[in-house]
Design an enzyme around this catalytic site. Sequence first.
Site, PDB file in Angstrom:
ATOM      1  N   ASN A   1      19.066  33.199  40.531  1.00 25.71           N
ATOM      2  CA  ASN A   1      19.140  31.832  40.790  1.00 25.71           C
ATOM      3  C   ASN A   1      18.128  31.562  41.910  1.00 25.71           C
ATOM      4  O   ASN A   1      17.757  30.484  42.106  1.00 25.71           O
ATOM      5  CB  ASN A   1      20.453  31.552  41.292  1.00 25.71           C
ATOM      6  CG  ASN A   1      20.562  30.206  42.156  1.00 25.71           C
ATOM      7  OD1 ASN A   1      20.576  29.249  41.634  1.00 25.71           O
ATOM      8  ND2 ASN A   1      20.869  30.734  43.442  1.00 25.71           N
TER       9      ASN A   1
ATOM     10  N   SER B   1       5.731  27.644  38.146  1.00 24.35           N
ATOM     11  CA  SER B   1       6.591  28.933  38.039  1.00 24.35           C
ATOM     12  C   SER B   1       8.019  28.643  37.202  1.00 24.35           C
ATOM     13  O   SER B   1       8.610  29.525  36.435  1.00 24.35           O
ATOM     14  CB  SER B   1       7.162  29.049  39.554  1.00 24.35           C
ATOM     15  OG  SER B   1       8.199  28.238  39.853  1.00 24.35           O
ATOM     16  N   LYS B   2       8.494  27.465  37.178  1.00 25.72           N
ATOM     17  CA  LYS B   2       9.590  27.110  36.196  1.00 25.72           C
ATOM     18  C   LYS B   2       9.192  27.218  34.916  1.00 25.72           C
ATOM     19  O   LYS B   2       9.984  27.572  33.996  1.00 25.72           O
ATOM     20  CB  LYS B   2      10.240  26.045  36.789  1.00 25.72           C
ATOM     21  CG  LYS B   2      10.958  25.921  38.175  1.00 25.72           C
ATOM     22  CD  LYS B   2      12.013  27.179  38.631  1.00 25.72           C
ATOM     23  CE  LYS B   2      12.662  27.245  39.523  1.00 25.72           C
ATOM     24  NZ  LYS B   2      13.686  28.266  39.696  1.00 25.72           N
TER      25      LYS B   2
ATOM     26  N   TYR C   1       5.168  25.123  42.011  1.00 24.79           N
ATOM     27  CA  TYR C   1       6.690  25.101  41.873  1.00 24.79           C
ATOM     28  C   TYR C   1       6.939  24.853  40.362  1.00 24.79           C
ATOM     29  O   TYR C   1       7.635  25.762  39.431  1.00 24.79           O
ATOM     30  CB  TYR C   1       7.361  24.247  42.628  1.00 24.79           C
ATOM     31  CG  TYR C   1       9.151  23.914  42.426  1.00 24.79           C
ATOM     32  CD1 TYR C   1       9.905  25.417  42.801  1.00 24.79           C
ATOM     33  CD2 TYR C   1       9.546  23.178  41.627  1.00 24.79           C
ATOM     34  CE1 TYR C   1      11.263  25.106  42.714  1.00 24.79           C
ATOM     35  CE2 TYR C   1      10.946  23.264  41.354  1.00 24.79           C
ATOM     36  CZ  TYR C   1      11.821  24.272  41.879  1.00 24.79           C
ATOM     37  OH  TYR C   1      13.098  24.435  41.631  1.00 24.79           O
ATOM     38  N   ALA C   2       6.543  23.704  39.731  1.00 26.57           N
ATOM     39  CA  ALA C   2       6.562  23.359  38.403  1.00 26.57           C
ATOM     40  C   ALA C   2       6.236  24.464  37.591  1.00 26.57           C
ATOM     41  O   ALA C   2       6.776  24.727  36.361  1.00 26.57           O
ATOM     42  CB  ALA C   2       5.940  22.175  37.850  1.00 26.57           C
TER      43      ALA C   2
ATOM     44  N   SER D   1      14.317  24.622  36.079  1.00 24.41           N
ATOM     45  CA  SER D   1      14.268  23.301  36.702  1.00 24.41           C
ATOM     46  C   SER D   1      13.817  22.297  35.628  1.00 24.41           C
ATOM     47  O   SER D   1      12.867  22.686  34.882  1.00 24.41           O
ATOM     48  CB  SER D   1      13.585  23.371  38.041  1.00 24.41           C
ATOM     49  OG  SER D   1      13.389  21.946  38.355  1.00 24.41           O
TER      50      SER D   1
HETATM   51  P1  NDP Z   1      19.029  26.673  48.226  1.00 17.06           P
HETATM   52  O1  NDP Z   1      17.740  26.573  49.102  1.00 17.06           O
HETATM   53  O2  NDP Z   1      20.176  25.882  48.666  1.00 17.06           O
HETATM   54  O3  NDP Z   1      19.236  27.969  47.979  1.00 17.06           O
HETATM   55  C1  NDP Z   1      18.313  28.820  47.502  1.00 17.06           C
HETATM   56  C2  NDP Z   1      18.701  30.540  47.760  1.00 17.06           C
HETATM   57  O4  NDP Z   1      17.836  31.195  47.373  1.00 17.06           O
HETATM   58  C3  NDP Z   1      19.239  30.713  49.146  1.00 17.06           C
HETATM   59  O5  NDP Z   1      20.452  31.304  49.098  1.00 17.06           O
HETATM   60  C4  NDP Z   1      18.141  31.595  49.708  1.00 17.06           C
HETATM   61  O6  NDP Z   1      18.487  32.561  50.460  1.00 17.06           O
HETATM   62  C5  NDP Z   1      17.759  32.562  48.444  1.00 17.06           C
HETATM   63  N1  NDP Z   1      16.231  32.771  48.603  1.00 17.06           N
HETATM   64  C6  NDP Z   1      15.141  32.032  48.637  1.00 17.06           C
HETATM   65  N2  NDP Z   1      14.209  32.974  48.984  1.00 17.06           N
HETATM   66  C7  NDP Z   1      14.828  34.203  49.016  1.00 17.06           C
HETATM   67  C8  NDP Z   1      14.187  35.495  49.228  1.00 17.06           C
HETATM   68  N3  NDP Z   1      12.862  35.715  49.333  1.00 17.06           N
HETATM   69  N4  NDP Z   1      15.144  36.402  49.320  1.00 17.06           N
HETATM   70  C9  NDP Z   1      16.263  36.496  48.938  1.00 17.06           C
HETATM   71  N5  NDP Z   1      16.956  35.224  48.895  1.00 17.06           N
HETATM   72  C10 NDP Z   1      15.823  34.019  48.898  1.00 17.06           C
HETATM   73  O7  NDP Z   1      18.485  25.937  46.976  1.00 17.06           O
HETATM   74  P2  NDP Z   1      19.141  25.701  45.672  1.00 17.06           P
HETATM   75  O8  NDP Z   1      20.658  26.307  45.611  1.00 17.06           O
HETATM   76  O9  NDP Z   1      18.836  24.296  45.342  1.00 17.06           O
HETATM   77  O10 NDP Z   1      18.178  26.626  44.755  1.00 17.06           O
HETATM   78  C11 NDP Z   1      18.812  27.721  43.773  1.00 17.06           C
HETATM   79  C12 NDP Z   1      17.964  27.497  42.525  1.00 17.06           C
HETATM   80  O11 NDP Z   1      17.985  26.453  41.909  1.00 17.06           O
HETATM   81  C13 NDP Z   1      16.383  27.831  42.576  1.00 17.06           C
HETATM   82  O12 NDP Z   1      15.766  28.708  41.705  1.00 17.06           O
HETATM   83  C14 NDP Z   1      15.880  26.235  42.557  1.00 17.06           C
HETATM   84  O13 NDP Z   1      14.526  26.208  42.039  1.00 17.06           O
HETATM   85  C15 NDP Z   1      16.657  25.754  41.444  1.00 17.06           C
HETATM   86  N6  NDP Z   1      16.887  24.380  41.314  1.00 17.06           N
HETATM   87  C16 NDP Z   1      17.405  23.593  42.361  1.00 17.06           C
HETATM   88  C17 NDP Z   1      17.216  21.968  42.294  1.00 17.06           C
HETATM   89  C18 NDP Z   1      17.830  21.147  43.613  1.00 17.06           C
HETATM   90  O14 NDP Z   1      17.584  19.858  43.141  1.00 17.06           O
HETATM   91  N7  NDP Z   1      18.459  21.643  44.423  1.00 17.06           N
HETATM   92  C19 NDP Z   1      16.792  21.577  41.141  1.00 17.06           C
HETATM   93  C20 NDP Z   1      16.448  22.429  39.881  1.00 17.06           C
HETATM   94  C21 NDP Z   1      16.490  23.741  40.324  1.00 17.06           C
HETATM   95  P3  NDP Z   1      18.246  32.929  51.971  1.00 17.06           P
HETATM   96  O15 NDP Z   1      17.523  31.531  52.535  1.00 17.06           O
HETATM   97  O16 NDP Z   1      19.305  33.249  52.720  1.00 17.06           O
HETATM   98  O17 NDP Z   1      17.225  33.721  51.881  1.00 17.06           O
END
Ligand code: NDP
Length: 280
Positions: A94, A166-167, A163-164, A149
């Site tokens: 995720n 990558s997905k 980003y697009a 996404s």
């Molecule tokens: P958040 O920013 O709320 O959560 C992202 C999570 O990814 C956090 O827990 C963050 O943890 C973790 N993360 C990011 N980079 C790292 C890293 N280098 N190492 C470890 N952990 C990492 O975003 P979302 O919940 O929205 O994102 C979750 C997924 O959903 C993603 O793949 C996103 O692309 C996808 N998505 C989101 C949408 C939206 O509208 N929100 C729409 C479509 C897809 P930490 O910061 O603690 O490292």
Amino acid sequence: MSNRFSGKVALVTGSSNGIGRGTAILFAQEGAKVTITGRNTQRLEETKQEILKAGIPEDHVLAIATDLATEEGQDELINKTIKKFGRLDILVNNAGAAFNDEKGVIGVDQNVSVYDKIMQINLRSVVTLTQKSKKYLVEAKGEIVNVSSIAAGPQAQPTFLYYAMSKAALDQYTRSAAIDLIQHGVRVNSVSPGAVVTGFGEAMGMPSGMHEKYEHFMETHKECIPYGAIGKPIDIAHIIAFLADRKLSSYIIGQTIVADGGSSLVMGMQAHDMMDILKS
Ligand code: NDP
């Protein structure tokens, strides 16, 4: 509360916030032992506390603060999960992010370092974590659910093109990995959310207030979200749980389920009522 994941072990990446947090809590509530992870120790602790507040025993939760963009971080996740729980049944890839160009450039001139950072976390980490988990998932006849996404397309995304991309690549990985791994009894699927309220905007560097403004615009414009509301992490968590639940989804292999309030089905053209245009 059902116990459908009782006896299962789930590793949910990016569970210190947003969709991953919602998913980890749901899995734990439904009986799974969960490894939660992210870099931010405070937010990771918040996820853990929410799980404990739901009445789940502490020994059902393993919190690992690590950088998923590094292979050492990934090894740590797998090794500690196996050491504590002895197995791995469900991997939810995720974690993900989008980054801005430091100079604010968008489109094809965006610095390629942005491309590298995005691909590292959104794609490469999924590829290598899947490799590192494979042995255990094969043993458990387990499931992988990737979080993609609607940005993957087919609509263009010039502002966030890396980003697009990558997905879009992740979607092809989901399909191809699914066909490879099903021969070992492991299922791979994905979910493609539209706009969801999470920490995503903040992680991109949007100041507080700005992503709320963006969300408000989206949910009040029917050409953006016909459903009329932004998604919540739990909306996506339920789909992830469905795809990880072999009793419910065993015959779905290599697919993505779109959950976007209808966003990807509308074009700007359709947002304007033909009758109104003809009357004016
Ligand atoms: P958040 O920013 O709320 O959560 C992202 C999570 O990814 C956090 O827990 C963050 O943890 C973790 N993360 C990011 N980079 C790292 C890293 N280098 N190492 C470890 N952990 C990492 O975003 P979302 O919940 O929205 O994102 C979750 C997924 O959903 C993603 O793949 C996103 O692309 C996808 N998505 C989101 C949408 C939206 O509208 N929100 C729409 C479509 C897809 P930490 O910061 O603690 O490292």
